[in-house]
Design a protein around this motif. Structure first.
Motif, PDB file in Angstrom:
ATOM      1  N   PRO A   1      57.352 -30.142  76.038  1.00  0.00           N
ATOM      2  CA  PRO A   1      57.759 -31.406  76.877  1.00  0.00           C
ATOM      3  C   PRO A   1      59.421 -32.607  76.695  1.00  0.00           C
ATOM      4  CG  PRO A   1      55.896 -31.213  75.486  1.00  0.00           C
ATOM      5  CD  PRO A   1      56.328 -30.382  74.750  1.00  0.00           C
ATOM      6  N   LYS A   2      59.639 -32.178  78.228  1.00  0.00           N
ATOM      7  CA  LYS A   2      60.948 -33.124  78.119  1.00  0.00           C
ATOM      8  C   LYS A   2      60.557 -34.267  79.436  1.00  0.00           C
ATOM      9  CE  LYS A   2      63.135 -30.128  79.166  1.00  0.00           C
ATOM     10  NZ  LYS A   2      62.316 -29.146  79.861  1.00  0.00           N
ATOM     11  N   PRO A   3      61.168 -35.772  78.098  1.00  0.00           N
ATOM     12  CA  PRO A   3      60.516 -36.746  79.423  1.00  0.00           C
ATOM     13  C   PRO A   3      61.268 -36.965  81.079  1.00  0.00           C
ATOM     14  CG  PRO A   3      61.312 -37.409  77.351  1.00  0.00           C
ATOM     15  CD  PRO A   3      61.927 -36.469  77.125  1.00  0.00           C
ATOM     16  N   GLY A   4      60.602 -37.004  81.225  1.00  0.00           N
ATOM     17  CA  GLY A   4      60.893 -37.279  82.574  1.00  0.00           C
ATOM     18  C   GLY A   4      61.064 -35.355  83.618  1.00  0.00           C
ATOM     19  N   ASN A   5      60.882 -34.062  83.018  1.00  0.00           N
ATOM     20  CA  ASN A   5      60.840 -33.457  83.198  1.00  0.00           C
ATOM     21  C   ASN A   5      59.525 -32.305  83.574  1.00  0.00           C
ATOM     22  OD1 ASN A   5      63.896 -32.281  81.664  1.00  0.00           O
ATOM     23  ND2 ASN A   5      63.559 -33.034  83.707  1.00  0.00           N
TER      24      ASN A   5
END
Length: 305
Positions: free
Chosen positions: A31-35
């Motif tokens: 989980p990567k913010p915005g992706n």
């Protein structure tokens, strides 16, 4: 004893292809913010599309002897057929010269030799590579891509691909890799990867992503939302990255949720949702992350071979 560069062995090609697929899988597992990730869809896309894109593009990227521009165009065309949208243009633009350079790197693979071979590949890029890459960009139709004062992708190029990328390097982090010999990937990206424990690939992936996002305004955000929004995301990433590292290392307060066991990814859920609600996608930082994971995977596979 090192084997001389030349025609790559089937085993070496298979290792590089697998490293690419592993990098793309790890990208959406983390989980990567915005992706887009398996934990959180977004921007009208799902993780399954990115995995299908990786499988589709791999054959084009790792066909021996094919010019960089041809690899890029073929990979983008196969991706459009598989996913129906642009999921990996930046990844393809980054991996194509790295993959071509592997064919001219002595075995066993060493980081320094690969960087030298990559520089040689970039120096040999020509007008045909530029024409094919421009066709690939037009086919992918990346969101927010505007015109440029020189060598616009909306017109036929008149200079070699590296020269065109160098003109765009100040405003595009992917183009900058063509200009600087992938220094950001081999230095910033790999350094961040190596700072995390070897058995924690998702933590390392998130750390690499945040290292890129907190250092430079994300080019994709700049194109779609402008400089001010991109800079605000960079500043937020810098603060959150620092807090996250302090929590991981036990040197600072766990500010995410003091009443629950520490989940190193949950602290970014609210920011992720906010970015996606505003249509903000740090896609270039993710592309640079995948390229870093690919390089790290190839080097690890070489050590294990």
């Amino acid at each position: 004893m090192a084997e001389p560069p030349g025609d790559p062995t089937p085993a070496a090609i298979a290792r590089a292809r697998q490293a690419f697929l592993d990098a793309c899988r790890l990208d959406v597992e983390t989980p990567k913010p915005g992706n887009v990730s398996e934990r959180s869809a977004g921007h009208g896309m799902r993780a399954a599309q990115f995995l299908a894109s990786a499988e589709a593009a791999a054959g084009a990227l790792f066909t021996p002897g094919v010019p960089v521009g041809s690899r890029v165009l073929d990979a983008v065309a196969r991706t459009r057929d598989a996913a129906g949208c642009n999921t990996n243009l930046g990844i393809v633009l980054l991996v194509a010269p790295l993959a071509a350079a592997l064919e001219n790197t002595a075995l066993p693979l060493a980081e320094g030799a690969w960087r030298e071979a990559t520089e040689s590949v970039l120096a040999r890029l020509d007008l045909d590579d530029a024409r094919l890459a421009y066709r690939a960009i037009a086919l992918a139709n990346p969101g927010g891509l505007g015109d440029a004062p020189e060598q616009s992708v909306h017109a036929a190029p008149t200079i070699a691909l590296r020269e065109a990328m160098t003109l765009a390097a100040a405003r595009d982090s992917i183009a900058r890799q063509y200009a600087n010999g992938f220094r950001d990937v081999f230095e910033t990206g790999l350094a961040a990867w190596r700072e995390m424990p070897a058995g924690e690939p998702q933590l390392a992936t998130l750390h690499v992503f945040l290292a890129f996002l907190d250092r430079w305004p994300d080019s994709h955000i700049v194109r779609k939302q402008g400089d001010a929004v991109a800079h605000s995301v960079t500043l937020a990433a810098r603060e959150r990255h620092t807090q996250w590292l302090a929590a991981l290392r036990g040197t600072g307060p766990i500010t995410f949720d003091a009443h629950a066991p520490f989940d190193p990814f949950a602290g970014f859920d609210a920011w992720d949702a906010d970015l996606k609600a505003r249509g903000i996608n740090p896609g270039t930082s993710a592309d640079l992350t995948v390229a870093t994971l690919f390089v790290a995977g190839c080097l690890a596979a070489a050590r294990a071979a």
